[in-house]
Motif scaffolding. Structure first.
Motif, short mmCIF file in Angstrom:
data_model
loop_
_atom_site.label_atom_id
_atom_site.label_comp_id
_atom_site.label_asym_id
_atom_site.label_seq_id
_atom_site.Cartn_x
_atom_site.Cartn_y
_atom_site.Cartn_z
N GLY A 190 0.82 -1.21 0.00
CA GLY A 190 0.00 0.00 0.00
C GLY A 190 0.85 1.25 0.00
N ARG A 191 0.27 2.33 0.50
CA ARG A 191 0.98 3.60 0.64
C ARG A 191 0.95 4.02 2.11
N GLN A 192 1.88 4.86 2.49
CA GLN A 192 1.92 5.33 3.87
C GLN A 192 0.70 6.20 4.18
N THR A 193 0.10 5.94 5.32
CA THR A 193 -1.02 6.79 5.77
C THR A 193 -0.62 7.62 6.99
N SER A 194 0.56 7.34 7.54
CA SER A 194 1.08 8.12 8.66
C SER A 194 2.61 8.04 8.65
N GLU A 195 3.24 8.95 9.37
CA GLU A 195 4.70 8.99 9.41
C GLU A 195 5.30 7.76 10.08
N SER A 196 4.51 7.13 10.94
CA SER A 196 5.01 5.95 11.66
C SER A 196 5.05 4.71 10.76
N GLU A 197 4.30 4.75 9.68
CA GLU A 197 4.29 3.61 8.76
C GLU A 197 5.43 3.73 7.75
N GLY A 198 5.89 2.59 7.32
CA GLY A 198 6.92 2.57 6.28
C GLY A 198 6.50 1.64 5.16
N ILE A 199 6.86 1.98 3.94
CA ILE A 199 6.52 1.09 2.83
C ILE A 199 7.39 -0.17 2.89
N ILE A 226 15.22 -3.47 -2.09
CA ILE A 226 14.07 -2.98 -2.87
C ILE A 226 12.96 -2.49 -1.94
N THR A 227 12.32 -1.39 -2.32
CA THR A 227 11.08 -0.96 -1.65
C THR A 227 9.94 -1.08 -2.66
N TYR A 228 8.76 -1.40 -2.14
CA TYR A 228 7.56 -1.55 -2.97
C TYR A 228 6.48 -0.59 -2.46
N GLN A 229 5.89 0.18 -3.36
CA GLN A 229 4.85 1.12 -2.99
C GLN A 229 3.80 1.17 -4.09
N ARG A 230 2.54 1.15 -3.72
CA ARG A 230 1.47 1.21 -4.71
C ARG A 230 1.39 2.62 -5.29
N GLU A 231 1.18 2.68 -6.60
CA GLU A 231 1.01 3.97 -7.24
C GLU A 231 -0.35 4.55 -6.85
N ARG A 232 -0.45 5.85 -6.77
CA ARG A 232 -1.72 6.49 -6.39
C ARG A 232 -2.80 6.20 -7.45
#
Length: 232
Positions: A190-199, A226-232
Motif C-alpha cells: 500500500g501507501r503510507q497513511t502516517s509517518e510511523s508507517e513505512g513502505i 528494494i522498496t515496494y509502494q502502490r502507485e496512487r
C-alpha cells in the motif's frame, strides 16, 4: 644426346615424380599446420567454462557473500514459526527453497497484500549489487522522485509483471526478474497513511535463474535492496 623418342617415353615418369615431390612437400607443411590448429582448438575448449562450472562459481560467490556480510540463514519452517519475519538484529535471511532466493524483510509495509486478479502499478526503488564482481551494478535510489514502475498481476500464488519505466527498464528491458516478485507473497504493497508507517522494504540475494537478462546469460548472482509502494 637423348633421342626425342626416348624423351617422350620417360616424360610421364618425370611428370609423375615431380607431382609426387610437390605433394610430399605440401604434406610436410600441411600436417603440422593441422596439428597446431587442433591443439589451439582443444586449448580453447579447455578454457571455456561449462554451465556446471559457472553454477559452482555462483554458489561459491553466494556462500562467500553470506559469510562476509555476517548473514544468518534460517529455513522456511523457522521463518513461518516467526510469523514470516526475519530478525534484523541477527541479520537473518530466509532461504526460500523453491526459488533459491535468500530474503530479509526489513519492513512488512503499509496497506494490504496484493489483490488477486487485479492489475496493480508498483513503484520500486532499489540498488543492485553484482556479487560475483563485488560492485554496484545499477540503482535508482538517488532521490524520492526516482523509481522504477512495474505493472503486476497476481493469480493465486503466481505473479506476472513487466516494467513500464525506470532504470531497470532502460537497462534490461520490460521483463521483471522473477526474484523481484518473490517478496510480494510476504509484504504489503500500500501507501503510507502516517509517518510511523513505512513502505515494504526487503533485501534479497537472487541467483541467476531468478535474475535479470544479463545475470541469466552470464550466470552471476545479485544482491538487491528494494522498496515496494502502490502507485496512487
Amino acid at each position: 644426346m637423348m633421342s626425342i623418342g626416348r624423351f617422350l617415353l620417360i616424360l610421364p615418369q618425370i611428370a609423375t615424380s615431380h607431382i609426387i615431390h610437390i605433394t610430399t612437400m605440401k604434406n610436410i607443411f600441411l600436417y603440422p599446420l593441422i596439428a597446431i590448429c587442433s591443439l589451439m582448438l582443444l586449448a580453447s575448449c579447455d578454457d571455456e567454462e561449462t554451465y556446471g562450472e559457472k553454477k559452482e562459481k555462483e554458489r561459491d560467490a553466494i556462500s562467500s557473500f553470506i559469510s562476509s556480510e555476517g548473514i544468518s540463514v534460517i529455513d522456511e519452517n523457522r521463518f513461518n514459526e516467526q510469523g514470516q519475519t526475519t530478525n534484523l538484529d541477527n541479520n537473518e535471511f530466509v532461504y526460500l527453497e523453491k526459488s533459491g532466493v535468500y530474503m530479509q524483510i526489513e519492513r512488512k509495509g503499509a496497506g494490504s497484500m496484493l489483490e488477486e486478479n487485479k492489475q496493480v502499478n508498483l513503484l520500486c526503488r532499489y540498488t543492485e549489487y553484482n556479487i560475483m564482481e563485488g560492485a554496484m551494478q545499477s540503482r535508482n535510489d538517488y532521490s524520492a522522485r526516482d523509481y522504477d514502475k512495474m505493472t503486476v498481476t497476481r493469480t493465486g500464488a503466481s505473479y506476472t509483471a513487466s516494467f513500464a519505466s525506470g532504470i531497470m527498464y532502460n537497462t534490461y528491458g520490460a521483463s521483471v526478474p522473477s526474484g523481484w516478485l518473490v517478496p510480494l507473497q510476504y509484504v504489503k504493497v500500500g501507501r503510507q497513511t502516517s509517518e510511523s508507517e513505512g513502505i515494504a522494504k526487503v533485501r534479497i540475494i537472487v541467483p541467476h535463474t531468478q535474475g535479470q537478462a544479463y545475470a541469466m546469460s552470464s550466470v552471476y548472482p545479485c544482491f538487491y535492496t528494494i522498496t515496494y509502494q502502490r502507485e496512487r
